[in-house]
Design a protein around this motif. Structure first.
Motif, PDB file in Angstrom:
ATOM      1  N   GLN A   1       0.857  -1.178   0.000  1.00 25.82           N
ATOM      2  CA  GLN A   1       0.000   0.000   0.000  1.00 25.82           C
ATOM      3  C   GLN A   1       0.895   1.230   0.000  1.00 25.82           C
ATOM      4  N   MET A   2       0.714   2.076  -0.999  1.00 23.60           N
ATOM      5  CA  MET A   2       1.565   3.246  -1.150  1.00 23.60           C
ATOM      6  C   MET A   2       0.703   4.496  -1.057  1.00 23.60           C
ATOM      7  N   ASN A   3       0.955   5.297  -0.056  1.00 23.14           N
ATOM      8  CA  ASN A   3       0.222   6.533   0.166  1.00 23.14           C
ATOM      9  C   ASN A   3       1.165   7.730   0.049  1.00 23.14           C
ATOM     10  N   SER A   4       0.587   8.906  -0.101  1.00 26.09           N
ATOM     11  CA  SER A   4       1.374  10.150  -0.186  1.00 26.09           C
ATOM     12  C   SER A   4       2.501  10.005  -1.202  1.00 26.09           C
ATOM     13  N   LEU A   5       2.164   9.514  -2.357  1.00 28.03           N
ATOM     14  CA  LEU A   5       3.181   9.248  -3.371  1.00 28.03           C
ATOM     15  C   LEU A   5       3.866  10.517  -3.834  1.00 28.03           C
ATOM     16  N   LYS A   6       5.147  10.362  -4.139  1.00 32.28           N
ATOM     17  CA  LYS A   6       5.978  11.455  -4.607  1.00 32.28           C
ATOM     18  C   LYS A   6       6.524  11.137  -5.995  1.00 32.28           C
ATOM     19  N   ALA A   7       6.954  12.155  -6.699  1.00 32.54           N
ATOM     20  CA  ALA A   7       7.510  11.939  -8.037  1.00 32.54           C
ATOM     21  C   ALA A   7       8.691  10.970  -7.982  1.00 32.54           C
ATOM     22  N   GLU A   8       9.465  11.039  -6.913  1.00 32.80           N
ATOM     23  CA  GLU A   8      10.644  10.172  -6.792  1.00 32.80           C
ATOM     24  C   GLU A   8      10.293   8.708  -6.520  1.00 32.80           C
ATOM     25  N   ASP A   9       9.002   8.406  -6.326  1.00 36.34           N
ATOM     26  CA  ASP A   9       8.574   7.017  -6.199  1.00 36.34           C
ATOM     27  C   ASP A   9       8.367   6.362  -7.557  1.00 36.34           C
ATOM     28  N   THR A  10       8.465   7.143  -8.617  1.00 33.88           N
ATOM     29  CA  THR A  10       8.291   6.610  -9.966  1.00 33.88           C
ATOM     30  C   THR A  10       9.349   5.554 -10.252  1.00 33.88           C
ATOM     31  N   ALA A  11       8.895   4.358 -10.621  1.00 35.19           N
ATOM     32  CA  ALA A  11       9.802   3.231 -10.848  1.00 35.19           C
ATOM     33  C   ALA A  11       8.982   2.020 -11.269  1.00 35.19           C
ATOM     34  N   VAL A  12       9.689   0.989 -11.679  1.00 38.88           N
ATOM     35  CA  VAL A  12       9.079  -0.333 -11.831  1.00 38.88           C
ATOM     36  C   VAL A  12       9.246  -1.061 -10.505  1.00 38.88           C
ATOM     37  N   TYR A  13       8.162  -1.591  -9.991  1.00 39.67           N
ATOM     38  CA  TYR A  13       8.160  -2.259  -8.692  1.00 39.67           C
ATOM     39  C   TYR A  13       8.094  -3.773  -8.884  1.00 39.67           C
ATOM     40  N   TYR A  14       8.932  -4.469  -8.126  1.00 34.90           N
ATOM     41  CA  TYR A  14       9.047  -5.916  -8.205  1.00 34.90           C
ATOM     42  C   TYR A  14       8.883  -6.532  -6.819  1.00 34.90           C
ATOM     43  N   CYS A  15       8.274  -7.711  -6.776  1.00 36.96           N
ATOM     44  CA  CYS A  15       8.288  -8.477  -5.530  1.00 36.96           C
ATOM     45  C   CYS A  15       9.227  -9.661  -5.706  1.00 36.96           C
ATOM     46  N   THR A  16       9.726 -10.153  -4.597  1.00 37.50           N
ATOM     47  CA  THR A  16      10.679 -11.251  -4.639  1.00 37.50           C
ATOM     48  C   THR A  16      10.779 -11.912  -3.282  1.00 37.50           C
ATOM     49  N   PRO A  17      10.961 -13.203  -3.216  1.00 36.38           N
ATOM     50  CA  PRO A  17      11.279 -13.831  -1.929  1.00 36.38           C
ATOM     51  C   PRO A  17      12.682 -13.416  -1.513  1.00 36.38           C
ATOM     52  N   ILE A  18      12.879 -13.195  -0.237  1.00 37.14           N
ATOM     53  CA  ILE A  18      14.140 -12.636   0.230  1.00 37.14           C
ATOM     54  C   ILE A  18      14.708 -13.443   1.384  1.00 37.14           C
ATOM     55  N   ARG A  19      15.998 -13.202   1.621  1.00 40.45           N
ATOM     56  CA  ARG A  19      16.635 -13.658   2.838  1.00 40.45           C
ATOM     57  C   ARG A  19      16.599 -12.493   3.805  1.00 40.45           C
ATOM     58  N   TRP A  20      15.953 -12.710   4.950  1.00 39.08           N
ATOM     59  CA  TRP A  20      15.774 -11.634   5.924  1.00 39.08           C
ATOM     60  C   TRP A  20      17.097 -11.351   6.607  1.00 39.08           C
ATOM     61  N   GLY A  21      17.469 -10.100   6.700  1.00 42.03           N
ATOM     62  CA  GLY A  21      18.697  -9.748   7.381  1.00 42.03           C
ATOM     63  C   GLY A  21      18.908  -8.254   7.380  1.00 42.03           C
ATOM     64  N   GLY A  22      20.100  -7.840   7.817  1.00 45.89           N
ATOM     65  CA  GLY A  22      20.402  -6.418   7.810  1.00 45.89           C
ATOM     66  C   GLY A  22      20.259  -5.831   6.415  1.00 45.89           C
ATOM     67  N   ASN A  23      20.732  -6.575   5.448  1.00 44.60           N
ATOM     68  CA  ASN A  23      20.473  -6.258   4.047  1.00 44.60           C
ATOM     69  C   ASN A  23      19.497  -7.289   3.508  1.00 44.60           C
ATOM     70  N   MET A  24      18.353  -6.834   3.048  1.00 42.79           N
ATOM     71  CA  MET A  24      17.357  -7.749   2.496  1.00 42.79           C
ATOM     72  C   MET A  24      17.810  -8.142   1.095  1.00 42.79           C
ATOM     73  N   VAL A  25      18.078  -9.424   0.917  1.00 36.93           N
ATOM     74  CA  VAL A  25      18.643  -9.899  -0.346  1.00 36.93           C
ATOM     75  C   VAL A  25      17.640 -10.810  -1.034  1.00 36.93           C
ATOM     76  N   SER A  26      17.418 -10.528  -2.304  1.00 37.62           N
ATOM     77  CA  SER A  26      16.523 -11.368  -3.088  1.00 37.62           C
ATOM     78  C   SER A  26      17.111 -12.771  -3.245  1.00 37.62           C
ATOM     79  N   LEU A  27      16.212 -13.763  -3.270  1.00 36.94           N
ATOM     80  CA  LEU A  27      16.635 -15.139  -3.540  1.00 36.94           C
ATOM     81  C   LEU A  27      16.752 -15.389  -5.044  1.00 36.94           C
ATOM     82  N   GLY A  28      16.522 -14.361  -5.839  1.00 37.93           N
ATOM     83  CA  GLY A  28      16.808 -14.457  -7.259  1.00 37.93           C
ATOM     84  C   GLY A  28      15.616 -14.688  -8.155  1.00 37.93           C
TER      85      GLY A  28
END
Length: 121
Positions: free
Chosen positions: A82-109
């Motif tokens: 859910q994206m509210n109060s959208l800004k011009a800088e939110d313009t992008a292609v958005y992707y979902c991905t399964p991740i490895r949870w950690g300090g850096n969230m890393v996609s499983l590819g």
């Protein structure tokens, strides 16, 4: 075979809202933390939000904290953004991905085709 299908993108004016969805097949959905990433033209793909397999734990990039909310429905194998109060800088292609949870969230590819979000100021 893991498949991810994002939907819900579109064109909105600054200050508006959108709700993205991502349906996943081919994995034991509730066993995986899921994340949303985005890629703007000419920029690297960046982390946006993540939730744990249960959905209890969430994490956000500083740039979207307080404006975006991630959730999931494990019965539907679907994660939402859910994206509210959208800004011009939110313009992008958005992707979902399964991740490895950690300090850096890393996609499983595994990546879907993405969904375009365009915010006009």
């Amino acid at each position: 075979q893991v498949q991810l299908v994002e939907s819900g993108g579109g064109s909105v004016q600054a200050g508006g809202s959108l709700r993205l969805s991502c349906a996943a097949v081919g994995l034991t959905f509730s066993s995986y933390a899921m994340g949303w990433f985005r890629q703007a033209p000419g920029k690297e793909r960046e982390f946006v939000a993540a939730c744990s397999g249960s959905g209890i734990l969430t994490d956000y990039a500083d740039s979207v904290k307080g404006r975006f909310s991630i959730s999931r429905d494990n019965a539907k194998n679907t994660v939402y953004l859910q994206m509210n109060s959208l800004k011009a800088e939110d313009t992008a292609v958005y992707y979902c991905t399964p991740i490895r949870w950690g300090g850096n969230m890393v996609s499983l590819g595994y990546w879907g085709q993405g969904t375009q979000v365009t915010v006009s100021s």
